[in-house]
Each structure stands twice: as C-alpha cells, then as structure tokens.
Motif scaffolding. Structure first.
Motif, short mmCIF file in Angstrom:
data_model
loop_
_atom_site.label_atom_id
_atom_site.label_comp_id
_atom_site.label_asym_id
_atom_site.label_seq_id
_atom_site.Cartn_x
_atom_site.Cartn_y
_atom_site.Cartn_z
N ASP A 158 -8.70 10.05 3.82
CA ASP A 158 -7.46 10.62 3.39
C ASP A 158 -7.37 10.82 1.58
O ASP A 158 -8.26 10.35 1.51
CB ASP A 158 -6.08 9.68 3.60
N THR A 159 -6.09 11.18 1.49
CA THR A 159 -6.04 11.14 -0.76
C THR A 159 -5.28 11.09 -0.91
O THR A 159 -4.46 10.98 -1.48
CB THR A 159 -5.76 13.28 -0.95
N GLY A 160 -5.00 9.63 0.02
CA GLY A 160 -3.81 8.41 -0.30
C GLY A 160 -4.53 7.67 -1.78
O GLY A 160 -5.11 7.54 -2.34
N GLY A 161 -3.44 6.56 -1.60
CA GLY A 161 -3.91 5.57 -3.02
C GLY A 161 -4.96 4.58 -2.60
O GLY A 161 -5.48 4.29 -3.56
N GLY A 162 -5.68 4.71 -1.84
CA GLY A 162 -7.25 4.53 -1.03
C GLY A 162 -7.15 2.57 -1.81
O GLY A 162 -6.05 1.96 -1.26
N MET A 163 -8.64 1.57 -1.94
CA MET A 163 -8.37 0.38 -1.88
C MET A 163 -8.88 -0.03 -2.98
O MET A 163 -9.85 0.52 -3.10
CB MET A 163 -8.98 -0.41 -0.42
N LYS B 170 -7.64 7.09 -5.10
CA LYS B 170 -8.54 8.42 -4.94
C LYS B 170 -8.91 8.74 -3.15
O LYS B 170 -10.12 9.29 -3.04
CB LYS B 170 -10.69 8.52 -5.63
N GLY B 171 -8.32 7.86 -2.23
CA GLY B 171 -8.25 7.65 -1.01
C GLY B 171 -9.04 6.85 -0.49
O GLY B 171 -10.18 6.45 -1.14
#
Ligand SMILES: Nc1ncnc2c1ncn2[C@@H]1O[C@H](COP(=O)(O)OP(=O)(O)O)[C@@H](O)[C@H]1O
Ligand SMILES: [Mg+2]
Length: 363
Positions: free
Chosen positions: A160-165, A213-214
């Motif tokens: 995914d292109t979400g907030g990452g961890m 960076k997802g």
C-alpha cells in the motif's frame, strides 16, 4: 497449551468478573478505570481464545490443491466493492505461478486481512498492489527461516501507499491484540491470525515498511510438487447448482422469493427466520449445509453474533453476508473474520447466484 485453552469455554467466565466488581463503585474512580482495563483485556482474551480454538481444536485444516491467483481474484473482487473510491487496486498476478496445497477458507481470510489492513492504512486514498510470483529462494532465505522446506515457493504480496510503520511498531504487529486502532472495537487479531495460518501452511511472512512510505506484506507458501494444471479454456459461467443453501432472514417475503428462485436453479434451500433458528438448524444439518446467506440486521441475535456462533460450530462454513446498506464496519469486520462475500439488498437475483457459485467453486 492448546488443549488447556480449549477448555477455557471461550473466556466468557473471565470477562464477567470485572463487571460484577464494578457494581456499586463510584464512576470515574481509579479502581473503576483499572477494572475497565481488565474488562477490556479479558474481553479481548475471550476473542483470542475463540480464535485459537477455531485454529487448533476443531481440526479445521482442509488441504486441497489451490490456485493462488483464483483465490486472490475472489478476495480482490470483494475488496473492490468495499474499498473507498480513492483507493486504486492494481494486480500483477503471474500466470506462471505454481499451485499450492492449503486450506482455501483460511488462506482467503489471510489475504483478506492483509488487503483490509492495506486499505485501512490509506484513509486519504492511495494504491494497493497485489502481486503473485513463483520464487526459488536463495540459501540466505532458509538461514533466516530455518524451519522451512527447501524448494520452490509462491509469493503473494500486498503493498500500500499508506502511512507505513516505524521499526518499533513493525516489531509488534504479529502479537495478538496489538492494534493502533481504537481498542474498544478492534480485536487486533488480524495479523496474529495471518501469521499462524501462514506458519500452519509451512510458509513465512516478510514485512517491509517505512513511516510515510507505505508497507509491503509478502507471504511465501511452498509450491505444490505436482505439475501445473493445463490452462482451462474459458469456463462457461453457470448459475445453476445442486448444493444446499440456508437463508437466515427475518423478512418472509425476501426468504420466499429468494428461495423459489434458487430452487429453480437447482439448489436445495432451507429457510430460517432468526439467528437462533439458524443455529438450531445448523446443529442438526451441519454436514448438509454448503453455504449460508445471512442477513446482518435481525431482531434477536444479530447477524454478527450469529456469524460468530456459526463459525464456532462449523469452522470454515461458507457465509455470504446480506446487508441493507453498502459495506459498513460490521460487515467489513465479518469479512476479516472469514465471511466469504457480501451482497447489498436489494439485489438482482443473477448477481446473488454468481456470488454463490463463485464462493462454492472456490471452496
Ligand atoms: N498495511 C499496513 N500499514 C500500516 N500499518 C499496518 C498495516 N497492516 C497492519 N498495520 C499495523 O498493525 C496493527 C495490527 O494489525 P491487525 O493485527 O490486522 O489488527 P487491527 O487491524 O485490528 O488493528 C494495526 O493496528 C496497524 O497498526
Ligand atoms: Mg486488521
């Protein structure tokens, strides 16, 4: 350990203690706050116990030769309907990929959980990419994962292109109950279920993620040793079938018209008007019911409660959820728990029949 957990009757006993103690205490007092945390934890304990029982006690591992691509296609179809319009779904499924041996219900739920997490990581929208490939891992891979069988693997990755961890979060995500969402409604069991299913299939899971960076979750499952099936010519879509379907719905007119129409297609139909009735019938006809069409909004036991109890009775039971609304949180949670598809009322009869065939053929 597993056996002992199985004896714990789903943890209900654990969760009622704190509520009893809370009675008569002053609201907001520090003791009440403590008891409330214990209560929350024990409720989550109850959920864990149930999940573990589903995995380990009932011998619900039904291995078959499976096409990973077909499994992914059916997950993506459902996700495509549930994800917001801001989420783009890309698929790169290798046609060369080998088949695997596994339990389709468990693997469906596993991939569904990864995809739901990916979508949840992109509240503002983004792209989810699902890929499959066949890989022959190098020595280094087996040094990192020493228990795994040498040979070829099928990889399934969900990016995914979400907030990452950050690294600290990544370290904990597979722990039961770990969640960064609100505790009250989230069991935080998705990834612990994912890792136990993958392990149970002789595979492993890798995570790559960076804040902002997802993330990419990659599952590796051992490729089946037998030769790949020849590509079949375009399958003729048939809506007919001879399996047994249980309809659980308060609405008599809906039940009658759906049942009549499914009968015409060749299915046997059992009608029940409530969750309670459905559970009784399921108890009697466990081996005969192939698929359930379950309404979410019912008086008495809700669709959600009925689903959980049915799943405890017949792990792996194929259930299509029926809702009056477009996908909501309750229905989404049930997909994460293993429901196979959902359909929104009112629906065209043909689209229900197509979903039923698709679930049964992948089952
Ligand atoms: N794709 C992802 N992107 C960012 N964080 C993720 C992703 N997948 C999982 N996580 C993190 O892992 C946690 C645990 O996930 P999970 O076990 O599925 O539980 P839940 O979804 O109920 O929180 C999530 O709360 C989230 O913090
Ligand atoms: Mg989750």
């Amino acid at each position: 350990m597993t056996e002992r957990l199985c004896q714990l009757s789903g943890g209900e006993a654990l969760s009622c203690g704190p509520s009893l103690l809370k009675k008569g205490m002053e609201k907001g007092s520090s003791k009440i706050v403590d008891l409330e945390s214990i209560e929350r934890l024990s409720l989550r304990g109850a959920n864990l116990t149930k999940a573990l029982m589903a995995f380990s006690c009932k011998g619900i591992y039904y291995p078959r030769v499976l096409s990973v691509n077909r499994l992914l296609e059916s997950v993506i179809k459902v996700i495509g309907q549930t994800a917001g319009i801001d989420i783009k779904i890309k698929t790169e499924l290798s046609q060369e990929v080998a088949e695997i041996i596994g339990d389709d219900g468990q693997l469906y739920q596993t991939i569904m959980n990864l995809c739901l997490n990916a979508c949840e990581a992109m509240p503002e929208g983004g792209t989810m990419t699902v890929k499959t490939a066949e890989v022959k891992p190098e020595e280094g891979f087996f040094m990192v994962h020493p228990g795994l069988r040498k040979g070829r693997y099928v990889s399934i990755s969900v990016s995914d292109t979400g907030g990452g961890m950050d690294a600290e979060t990544t370290e904990h995500i597979f722990e039961p109950f770990f969640t960064t969402h609100s505790l009250a409604e989230r069991p935080g069991l998705g990834l612990s279920m994912v890792s136990s299913v993958v392990e149970g299939h002789g595979g492993c899971i890798d995570v790559e993620s960076e804040t902002g960076k997802g993330s990419t979750f990659t599952i590796y499952l051992p490729a089946a040793r037998e030769k790949k099936r020849e590509a079949t010519p375009e399958q003729v879509v048939t809506l007919k079938g001879n399996e047994t379907i249980m309809i659980v719905d308060n609405d008599k007119d809906f039940r009658k018209s759906t049942a009549r129409w499914l009968n015409e297609l060749g299915y046997a139909v059992l009608e029940t008007q409530s969750g309670e009735d459905a559970l009784h019938l399921l108890e009697d006809k466990k081996d005969d019911i192939d698929i359930v069409l379950l309404n979410m909004l019912m008086e008495g036991l809700s669709g959600e409660e009925t689903f959980m109890k049915m799943r405890d009775m017949v792990p792996g039971l194929a259930v299509i959820i029926c809702t009056g609304y477009s996908i909501d949180n309750g229905a989404r949670q049930l997909l994460a728990e293993g429901a196979r598809d959902f359909i929104q009322k009112p629906f065209e009869h043909d689209s229900l029949a197509r979903k039923i065939r698709q679930v049964l053929d992948n089952h």
